[in-house]
Design an enzyme around this catalytic site. Sequence first.
Site, PDB file in Angstrom:
ATOM      1  N   TYR A 170      -1.523  -1.249  11.032  1.00 29.97           N
ATOM      2  CA  TYR A 170      -2.083  -1.678  10.126  1.00 29.97           C
ATOM      3  C   TYR A 170      -0.399  -0.939   8.842  1.00 29.97           C
ATOM      4  O   TYR A 170      -0.202  -2.162   7.940  1.00 29.97           O
ATOM      5  CB  TYR A 170      -3.380  -1.026   8.974  1.00 29.97           C
ATOM      6  CG  TYR A 170      -3.265  -1.295   7.935  1.00 29.97           C
ATOM      7  CD1 TYR A 170      -3.558  -2.623   6.932  1.00 29.97           C
ATOM      8  CD2 TYR A 170      -2.597  -0.468   6.758  1.00 29.97           C
ATOM      9  CE1 TYR A 170      -3.365  -3.453   6.081  1.00 29.97           C
ATOM     10  CE2 TYR A 170      -3.477  -0.624   5.342  1.00 29.97           C
ATOM     11  CZ  TYR A 170      -3.584  -1.949   4.469  1.00 29.97           C
ATOM     12  OH  TYR A 170      -3.685  -2.243   3.658  1.00 29.97           O
TER      13      TYR A 170
ATOM     14  N   LYS B 207       2.209  -3.995   6.477  1.00 28.49           N
ATOM     15  CA  LYS B 207       2.844  -3.295   5.242  1.00 28.49           C
ATOM     16  C   LYS B 207       3.944  -3.740   5.041  1.00 28.49           C
ATOM     17  O   LYS B 207       4.821  -4.123   4.379  1.00 28.49           O
ATOM     18  CB  LYS B 207       2.467  -2.848   4.409  1.00 28.49           C
ATOM     19  CG  LYS B 207      -0.016  -2.722   4.664  1.00 28.49           C
ATOM     20  CD  LYS B 207      -0.139  -4.257   3.789  1.00 28.49           C
ATOM     21  CE  LYS B 207      -1.264  -4.710   3.378  1.00 28.49           C
ATOM     22  NZ  LYS B 207      -1.566  -5.684   2.349  1.00 28.49           N
TER      23      LYS B 207
ATOM     24  N   SER C   3       0.863  -1.088  -0.218  1.00 32.32           N
ATOM     25  CA  SER C   3       0.101   0.579   0.269  1.00 32.32           C
ATOM     26  C   SER C   3       0.435   1.612   0.426  1.00 32.32           C
ATOM     27  O   SER C   3       1.577   1.577   0.514  1.00 32.32           O
ATOM     28  CB  SER C   3      -1.132  -0.020   1.427  1.00 32.32           C
ATOM     29  OG  SER C   3      -1.307   1.244   1.051  1.00 32.32           O
TER      30      SER C   3
HETATM   31  P1  NAD Z   1     -10.681  -7.206   1.765  1.00 37.90           P
HETATM   32  O1  NAD Z   1     -11.299  -7.130   2.918  1.00 37.90           O
HETATM   33  O2  NAD Z   1     -12.076  -7.396   1.127  1.00 37.90           O
HETATM   34  O3  NAD Z   1     -10.272  -8.549   0.957  1.00 37.90           O
HETATM   35  C1  NAD Z   1      -9.180  -9.478   1.518  1.00 37.90           C
HETATM   36  C2  NAD Z   1      -9.688 -10.525   1.921  1.00 37.90           C
HETATM   37  O4  NAD Z   1      -8.654 -11.731   2.589  1.00 37.90           O
HETATM   38  C3  NAD Z   1     -11.748 -11.142   2.156  1.00 37.90           C
HETATM   39  O5  NAD Z   1     -11.741 -11.821   1.440  1.00 37.90           O
HETATM   40  C4  NAD Z   1     -11.092 -11.540   4.172  1.00 37.90           C
HETATM   41  O6  NAD Z   1     -11.575 -12.495   3.873  1.00 37.90           O
HETATM   42  C5  NAD Z   1      -9.670 -12.462   3.423  1.00 37.90           C
HETATM   43  N1  NAD Z   1      -8.435 -12.557   4.764  1.00 37.90           N
HETATM   44  C6  NAD Z   1      -7.976 -11.694   5.617  1.00 37.90           C
HETATM   45  N2  NAD Z   1      -7.349 -12.259   6.826  1.00 37.90           N
HETATM   46  C7  NAD Z   1      -7.173 -14.180   5.899  1.00 37.90           C
HETATM   47  C8  NAD Z   1      -6.760 -14.993   6.541  1.00 37.90           C
HETATM   48  N3  NAD Z   1      -6.575 -14.988   7.741  1.00 37.90           N
HETATM   49  N4  NAD Z   1      -6.991 -16.429   5.799  1.00 37.90           N
HETATM   50  C9  NAD Z   1      -7.058 -15.983   4.639  1.00 37.90           C
HETATM   51  N5  NAD Z   1      -8.025 -14.924   4.311  1.00 37.90           N
HETATM   52  C10 NAD Z   1      -8.470 -13.898   4.950  1.00 37.90           C
HETATM   53  O7  NAD Z   1      -9.681  -6.472   1.074  1.00 37.90           O
HETATM   54  P2  NAD Z   1      -9.259  -5.459   0.200  1.00 37.90           P
HETATM   55  O8  NAD Z   1      -9.196  -3.926  -0.693  1.00 37.90           O
HETATM   56  O9  NAD Z   1      -9.344  -6.564  -1.424  1.00 37.90           O
HETATM   57  O10 NAD Z   1      -7.603  -6.048  -0.328  1.00 37.90           O
HETATM   58  C11 NAD Z   1      -7.100  -6.343  -0.498  1.00 37.90           C
HETATM   59  C12 NAD Z   1      -5.192  -6.518  -0.004  1.00 37.90           C
HETATM   60  O11 NAD Z   1      -5.134  -5.393  -0.769  1.00 37.90           O
HETATM   61  C13 NAD Z   1      -5.245  -6.399   1.610  1.00 37.90           C
HETATM   62  O12 NAD Z   1      -4.292  -7.062   1.414  1.00 37.90           O
HETATM   63  C14 NAD Z   1      -4.676  -4.942   1.657  1.00 37.90           C
HETATM   64  O13 NAD Z   1      -4.249  -4.667   2.869  1.00 37.90           O
HETATM   65  C15 NAD Z   1      -4.390  -4.321   0.293  1.00 37.90           C
HETATM   66  N6  NAD Z   1      -4.627  -3.209   0.330  1.00 37.90           N
HETATM   67  C16 NAD Z   1      -6.009  -2.609   0.046  1.00 37.90           C
HETATM   68  C17 NAD Z   1      -6.268  -1.197   0.005  1.00 37.90           C
HETATM   69  C18 NAD Z   1      -7.874  -1.066  -0.820  1.00 37.90           C
HETATM   70  O14 NAD Z   1      -7.621   0.305  -0.274  1.00 37.90           O
HETATM   71  N7  NAD Z   1      -8.695  -1.436  -0.665  1.00 37.90           N
HETATM   72  C19 NAD Z   1      -5.440  -0.678  -0.601  1.00 37.90           C
HETATM   73  C20 NAD Z   1      -3.622  -0.519  -0.373  1.00 37.90           C
HETATM   74  C21 NAD Z   1      -3.356  -2.037   0.116  1.00 37.90           C
HETATM   75  C1  WQD Z   2      -9.415   9.481   1.274  1.00 35.94           C
HETATM   76  C2  WQD Z   2      -9.688  10.464   1.089  1.00 35.94           C
HETATM   77  C3  WQD Z   2     -10.089  11.685   3.726  1.00 35.94           C
HETATM   78  C4  WQD Z   2     -13.973   9.529   3.984  1.00 35.94           C
HETATM   79  C5  WQD Z   2      -6.773   4.529   3.452  1.00 35.94           C
HETATM   80  C6  WQD Z   2      -5.767   3.780   4.075  1.00 35.94           C
HETATM   81  C7  WQD Z   2      -4.144   3.095   3.394  1.00 35.94           C
HETATM   82  C8  WQD Z   2      -5.310   2.285   2.340  1.00 35.94           C
HETATM   83  C9  WQD Z   2      -6.751   3.034   1.363  1.00 35.94           C
HETATM   84  C10 WQD Z   2      -5.074   0.612   2.797  1.00 35.94           C
HETATM   85  C11 WQD Z   2      -9.274  11.416   1.854  1.00 35.94           C
HETATM   86  C12 WQD Z   2     -11.158  12.707   3.159  1.00 35.94           C
HETATM   87  C13 WQD Z   2     -12.557   9.456   3.680  1.00 35.94           C
HETATM   88  C14 WQD Z   2     -14.349  10.219   4.387  1.00 35.94           C
HETATM   89  C15 WQD Z   2     -13.794  11.564   3.300  1.00 35.94           C
HETATM   90  N1  WQD Z   2      -5.582   1.524   2.368  1.00 35.94           N
HETATM   91  N2  WQD Z   2     -12.471  11.588   3.467  1.00 35.94           N
HETATM   92  N3  WQD Z   2     -14.775  11.418   3.775  1.00 35.94           N
HETATM   93  O1  WQD Z   2      -7.030   7.603   3.733  1.00 35.94           O
HETATM   94  O2  WQD Z   2      -6.607   8.433   1.521  1.00 35.94           O
HETATM   95  O3  WQD Z   2      -5.838   5.167   2.220  1.00 35.94           O
HETATM   96  O4  WQD Z   2      -7.532   3.651   2.142  1.00 35.94           O
HETATM   97  O5  WQD Z   2      -3.970   0.109   1.921  1.00 35.94           O
HETATM   98  O6  WQD Z   2      -4.281   2.926   3.906  1.00 35.94           O
HETATM   99  O7  WQD Z   2      -5.263   4.969   5.084  1.00 35.94           O
HETATM  100  O8  WQD Z   2      -8.339   7.202   1.865  1.00 35.94           O
HETATM  101  O9  WQD Z   2     -10.396   7.012   1.298  1.00 35.94           O
HETATM  102  O10 WQD Z   2      -9.697   6.743   3.654  1.00 35.94           O
HETATM  103  O11 WQD Z   2      -9.717   8.658   2.118  1.00 35.94           O
HETATM  104  O12 WQD Z   2     -13.724  13.148   3.325  1.00 35.94           O
HETATM  105  O13 WQD Z   2     -15.857   9.828   4.666  1.00 35.94           O
HETATM  106  O14 WQD Z   2     -10.947  11.158   1.543  1.00 35.94           O
HETATM  107  O15 WQD Z   2      -9.672  12.226   4.542  1.00 35.94           O
HETATM  108  O16 WQD Z   2      -8.529  12.787   2.229  1.00 35.94           O
HETATM  109  P1  WQD Z   2      -7.120   6.876   2.789  1.00 35.94           P
HETATM  110  P2  WQD Z   2      -9.683   7.095   2.094  1.00 35.94           P
END
Ligand code: NAD
Ligand code: WQD
Length: 339
Positions: A148, A152, A124
Amino acid sequence: MKILLTGGAGYIGSHTAVALAALGHELVCFDNLSNSSADVIERVESISGASFPLVVGDIRDGDGLRQAMTDHGVEAVVHFAGLKAVGESVADPVRYYDNNVVGTLALVGAMADCAVKTLVFSSSATVYGQPQYLPLDENHPTSATNPYGRTKLMIEEMLADIAAADPAWRIGILRYFNPVGAHDSGMIGEDPNGIPNNLMPYISRVAGGRLPELSVFGADYDTPDGTGVRDYVHILDLAAGHAAALGALAKLDRPLSIWNLGTGQGYSVLDMVAAFERVNAVKVPYRLSPRRAGDVASCFASPDKAKAELAWEASRGLDAMCASSWTFERARAMRNTKA
Ligand code: NAD
Ligand code: WQD
């Protein structure tokens, strides 16, 4: 290739499954369904017309992973499984270190035992901490501002040590910026349990009447309109990035690679609200509110390395992100009415 998707039933995993199936890869999903449901698998199968067997299991269970890899002749792993809620990680860090770090350790151990050494990992942009310069390239210093993010970072460091010890590994670390949007069918998308933390699902629920109004967290940032700026990337572009990474890992002569997956373009919270209202002809009532703890003013990627090495570039803009999010929200409401 035969590919195991840990967390394949989740938001990013399900869209990536569709993208990989379209390229002819054979897939198996390994998920404990802690943040997803088995229905998603059926929807991926119906969109892609390919089978997507589900092994319900936890990545902390090394035996279960070894069994799944052996049973399905797995050659590569795309590792999405993890917990991702920043606030929850502050309240319960032990659960986050256990699930994310201990889980990934069990996964790489099982992979080594099965001689599977190709891994794509979901990292991330949070690992860049407070930006020291923009756009963020892969050489920007890393730091964590919450548990969190620290999971990572720890996993990235662990993977670097593993790659250094055994150059036969092909590990791709993907640093996602802000994934949003949904598959055009409306059958899969992001539907978090409870009140969403992320902006786009929150906007969708306000537009759909499930929540009364959006709180815009901070209007006094040093940005063009005072609200936070982020690099939103369409989930279908992000999904394609995984296929590109797997292709590049097979060709690159180095054990570890790190790529940003973002567009390089920043949009503010108010840009997102205005685009969503315009594209979908809906109202998104909002209120300017205090800043959210831990937020940065601006965060956007340099996508140059992914472009050069993966031949990957995001092609979908804000309108497509907003339109598909709304399609998914409406389709979700229809499914719930029928259920
Ligand atoms: P999500 O929660 O929709 O998907 C994660 C999946 O992993 C779920 O289906 C959950 O049931 C499964 N899971 C969690 N822990 C597990 C375990 N111990 N064993 C087996 N399965 C498990 O999340 P997502 O948005 O699809 O994110 C996927 C990956 O991408 C995550 O590692 C997250 O940290 C990373 N990521 C997400 C975002 C975002 O904004 N969505 C941004 C950056 C990184
Ligand atoms: C985006 C913008 C908020 C909600 C997070 C995690 C990051 C990554 C992605 C996994 C910001 C604003 C949000 C609301 C708002 N996840 N906001 N009202 O904070 O960039 O990143 O998700 O790795 O680790 O920190 O994403 O979608 O939460 O926010 O004004 O109800 O929207 O302040 O400027 P963010 P976000």
